[in-house]
Design a protein around this motif. Structure first.
Motif, mmCIF file in Angstrom:
data_model
loop_
_atom_site.group_PDB
_atom_site.id
_atom_site.type_symbol
_atom_site.label_atom_id
_atom_site.label_comp_id
_atom_site.label_asym_id
_atom_site.label_seq_id
_atom_site.Cartn_x
_atom_site.Cartn_y
_atom_site.Cartn_z
ATOM 1 N N THR A 195 39.334 -6.892 -19.323
ATOM 2 C CA THR A 195 40.539 -6.077 -19.477
ATOM 3 C C THR A 195 40.307 -4.628 -19.042
ATOM 4 O OG1 THR A 195 39.978 -5.714 -21.791
ATOM 5 C CG2 THR A 195 41.519 -7.523 -21.297
ATOM 6 N N SER A 196 39.451 -4.461 -18.055
ATOM 7 C CA SER A 196 39.256 -3.137 -17.465
ATOM 8 C C SER A 196 38.723 -3.316 -16.053
ATOM 9 C CB SER A 196 38.290 -2.293 -18.293
ATOM 10 O OG SER A 196 36.989 -2.836 -18.249
ATOM 11 N N TYR A 197 38.875 -2.250 -15.280
ATOM 12 C CA TYR A 197 38.355 -2.252 -13.909
ATOM 13 C C TYR A 197 37.989 -0.819 -13.540
ATOM 14 C CZ TYR A 197 37.856 -2.841 -8.934
ATOM 15 O OH TYR A 197 37.351 -2.847 -7.663
ATOM 16 N N THR A 198 36.779 -0.621 -13.031
ATOM 17 C CA THR A 198 36.291 0.700 -12.644
ATOM 18 C C THR A 198 36.060 0.725 -11.148
ATOM 19 O OG1 THR A 198 35.270 1.023 -14.814
ATOM 20 C CG2 THR A 198 34.456 2.406 -13.015
ATOM 21 N N PHE A 199 36.501 1.813 -10.511
ATOM 22 C CA PHE A 199 36.327 1.969 -9.073
ATOM 23 C C PHE A 199 36.285 3.457 -8.741
ATOM 24 C CE2 PHE A 199 40.763 2.370 -9.833
ATOM 25 C CZ PHE A 199 41.319 3.115 -8.808
ATOM 26 N N ASP A 200 35.837 3.789 -7.542
ATOM 27 C CA ASP A 200 35.844 5.168 -7.066
ATOM 28 C C ASP A 200 37.101 5.387 -6.246
ATOM 29 O OD1 ASP A 200 33.481 5.968 -8.292
ATOM 30 O OD2 ASP A 200 32.264 5.215 -6.655
ATOM 31 N N PHE A 201 37.945 6.305 -6.709
ATOM 32 C CA PHE A 201 39.210 6.588 -6.043
ATOM 33 C C PHE A 201 38.962 7.299 -4.725
ATOM 34 C CE2 PHE A 201 43.309 8.965 -5.685
ATOM 35 C CZ PHE A 201 44.116 7.853 -5.531
ATOM 36 N N ILE A 202 39.873 7.126 -3.788
ATOM 37 C CA ILE A 202 39.694 7.533 -2.397
ATOM 38 C C ILE A 202 39.693 9.047 -2.165
ATOM 39 C CG2 ILE A 202 42.128 7.406 -1.790
ATOM 40 C CD1 ILE A 202 41.210 6.042 0.832
ATOM 41 N N GLY A 203 40.475 9.823 -2.910
ATOM 42 C CA GLY A 203 40.556 11.247 -2.585
ATOM 43 C C GLY A 203 41.189 12.085 -3.669
ATOM 44 N N PHE A 244 42.914 14.204 -13.445
ATOM 45 C CA PHE A 244 41.463 14.226 -13.537
ATOM 46 C C PHE A 244 40.920 15.346 -12.664
ATOM 47 C CE2 PHE A 244 42.673 9.735 -14.036
ATOM 48 C CZ PHE A 244 42.190 9.508 -15.315
ATOM 49 N N ASN A 245 39.896 16.032 -13.161
ATOM 50 C CA ASN A 245 39.230 17.080 -12.400
ATOM 51 C C ASN A 245 37.737 16.754 -12.385
ATOM 52 O OD1 ASN A 245 38.956 19.400 -10.905
ATOM 53 N ND2 ASN A 245 38.907 20.751 -12.692
ATOM 54 N N ILE A 246 37.402 15.595 -11.800
ATOM 55 C CA ILE A 246 36.019 15.101 -11.790
ATOM 56 C C ILE A 246 35.626 14.678 -10.381
ATOM 57 C CG2 ILE A 246 36.006 14.319 -14.201
ATOM 58 C CD1 ILE A 246 36.632 11.468 -13.109
ATOM 59 N N PHE A 247 34.353 14.764 -10.102
ATOM 60 C CA PHE A 247 33.811 14.214 -8.859
ATOM 61 C C PHE A 247 32.417 13.711 -9.165
ATOM 62 C CE2 PHE A 247 31.725 13.963 -4.837
ATOM 63 C CZ PHE A 247 32.706 13.404 -4.044
ATOM 64 N N PRO A 248 32.045 12.507 -8.797
ATOM 65 C CA PRO A 248 32.874 11.581 -8.025
ATOM 66 C C PRO A 248 34.099 11.122 -8.820
ATOM 67 C CG PRO A 248 30.856 10.486 -8.733
ATOM 68 C CD PRO A 248 30.743 11.938 -9.130
ATOM 69 N N ARG A 249 35.083 10.594 -8.113
ATOM 70 C CA ARG A 249 36.373 10.217 -8.698
ATOM 71 C C ARG A 249 36.324 8.800 -9.290
ATOM 72 N NH1 ARG A 249 37.250 13.477 -4.289
ATOM 73 N NH2 ARG A 249 37.081 11.759 -2.829
ATOM 74 N N THR A 250 35.341 8.551 -10.148
ATOM 75 C CA THR A 250 35.211 7.246 -10.792
ATOM 76 C C THR A 250 36.345 7.091 -11.805
ATOM 77 O OG1 THR A 250 32.828 7.321 -10.474
ATOM 78 C CG2 THR A 250 33.663 5.744 -12.104
ATOM 79 N N THR A 251 37.129 6.050 -11.631
ATOM 80 C CA THR A 251 38.349 5.840 -12.420
ATOM 81 C C THR A 251 38.269 4.477 -13.096
ATOM 82 O OG1 THR A 251 39.554 7.114 -10.750
ATOM 83 C CG2 THR A 251 40.872 5.776 -12.271
ATOM 84 N N THR A 252 38.530 4.451 -14.395
ATOM 85 C CA THR A 252 38.544 3.190 -15.138
ATOM 86 C C THR A 252 39.961 2.910 -15.612
ATOM 87 O OG1 THR A 252 36.250 3.449 -15.858
ATOM 88 C CG2 THR A 252 37.635 1.927 -17.133
ATOM 89 N N LEU A 253 40.466 1.747 -15.252
ATOM 90 C CA LEU A 253 41.784 1.273 -15.662
ATOM 91 C C LEU A 253 41.585 0.283 -16.807
ATOM 92 C CD1 LEU A 253 43.097 0.481 -12.056
ATOM 93 C CD2 LEU A 253 43.245 2.659 -13.321
#
Length: 107
Positions: free
Chosen positions: A69-77, A24-33
């Protein structure tokens, strides 16, 4: 009276997104699993980790228990992360963990 109880283990969820080794090349680092619904599951446990740049020396976030069946969070770095998921039945029986999937945030 002889009664026999069968404890059914729920199925292991199948991870669907992000693909293993996603970059991923995004900021903020919002990540959805995301993963498929597992037979016999009433909730899920997700284990997330952040790792050093080589993908080693990983550390746990606090595990989360989403009902969906999903989870979204902001990754640390800007570094490597990995995750896995397991299902939990209404009676608290847990499936095995899915395999680890890795991802990398570049910024």
């Amino acid at each position: 009276v002889n009664r026999r109880f069968v404890i059914l283990t729920p199925a292991v969820p199948v991870q669907t997104s992000p693909e293993d080794a996603a970059v991923f090349n995004i900021f903020p680092r919002t990540t959805t699993l995301m993963w498929t619904a597992a037979s016999g599951a009433s909730s899920y446990e997700v284990r997330r980790q952040w790792c050093d740049g080589s993908g080693n020396n990983c550390n746990n976030y606090t595990d989360v228990t989403p009902a969906a069946t999903s989870y979204t969070f902001d990754f640390i770095g800007a570094q490597v992360g990995r995750w896995r998921v397991r299902s939990v039945s209404a009676g608290g029986v847990k499936s095995d963990w899915s395999p680890w999937r890795t991802f990398r945030h570049q910024q």
